[in-house]
Design a protein around this motif. Structure first.
Motif, PDB file in Angstrom:
ATOM      1  N   SER A  92       0.578  -1.278   0.001  1.00  0.00           N
ATOM      2  CA  SER A  92       0.084   0.126   0.023  1.00  0.00           C
ATOM      3  C   SER A  92       0.894   1.287  -0.026  1.00  0.00           C
ATOM      4  O   SER A  92       2.220   1.077   0.398  1.00  0.00           O
ATOM      5  CB  SER A  92      -0.692   0.093   1.413  1.00  0.00           C
TER       6      SER A  92
ATOM      7  N   TYR B  62       0.428   5.686   0.489  1.00  0.00           N
ATOM      8  CA  TYR B  62      -0.495   6.716   0.989  1.00  0.00           C
ATOM      9  C   TYR B  62      -0.365   7.929   0.895  1.00  0.00           C
ATOM     10  O   TYR B  62       0.976   8.382   1.209  1.00  0.00           O
ATOM     11  CB  TYR B  62      -0.890   6.608   2.572  1.00  0.00           C
TER      12      TYR B  62
ATOM     13  N   TYR C  51      -4.669   6.574  -1.973  1.00  0.00           N
ATOM     14  CA  TYR C  51      -3.891   5.438  -1.604  1.00  0.00           C
ATOM     15  C   TYR C  51      -4.002   4.432  -2.701  1.00  0.00           C
ATOM     16  O   TYR C  51      -4.914   4.205  -3.474  1.00  0.00           O
ATOM     17  CB  TYR C  51      -4.475   4.731  -0.386  1.00  0.00           C
TER      18      TYR C  51
END
Length: 180
Positions: free
Chosen positions: A7, A9, A24
């Motif tokens: 991930s 962000y 994200y």
């Protein structure tokens, strides 16, 4: 499939309303997602490996990681913006001579709730991993500095550690030899 961090962000500002959004990326079931949320609504787009390859070719990107790095650096420099409409959002990344534009669709009810739930737990997991990698266990604040205790060598004095302790006299041993 290309190996990309689980991930990524960053925060994005809507130029018109000055509202903040969280942008994200993540992978799930062989798909790559780019998402946007204001913690109430969620907008998302998904890429299969083929559509991701087309996207990279269209914007002359070497890899998906390259796109994520461009997105992150654009967030830091303020070169990314979003325009939110009723059912969609346009994410615009300006980097040098090229402008990357991504259209995201608004997720509905339970799907948006599930996405927010998964986002929350992914972020918590990444923070937990970060904590375990970068921070050592802390000592209690009220304790004084810790002192290492040296092991006492056998025969060393407990009261005066630099000297050997005196051994108790055992008496005189006489040989019982013949005096002839």
């Amino acid at each position: 499939m290309e190996d990309v961090k689980p991930s990524s962000y960053c925060t994005v500002l809507d130029g018109r309303s000055q509202s903040k959004y969280l942008c994200y990326t993540h992978r799930r079931n062989a798909l790559f997602y780019i998402c946007l949320t204001d913690a109430a609504d969620v907008w998302s787009t998904e890429y299969t490996e083929d559509t991701l390859k087309e996207f990279r070719q269209k914007f002359a990107l070497k890899s998906t990681e390259d796109y994520i790095l461009k997105l992150r650096s654009a967030c830091v420099t303020g070169d990314v913006s979003v325009v939110v409409h009723d059912t969609r959002a346009e994410l615009q990344v300006s980097s040098g001579s090229t402008d990357l534009s991504v259209s995201l669709s608004r997720l509905q009810g339970p799907q948006a709730t599930e996405e927010l739930k998964e986002l929350l737990f992914r972020m918590a997991d990444s923070l937990t991993q970060l904590d375990s990698k970068e921070f050592e266990p802390r000592q209690q604040q009220n304790c004084g500095p810790s002192v290492t205790v040296k092991r006492r060598a056998p025969g060393a004095s407990l009261i005066n550690p630099g000297t050997k302790k005196k051994m108790q006299a055992t008496g005189v041993a006489f040989d019982e030899a013949d005096d002839d």
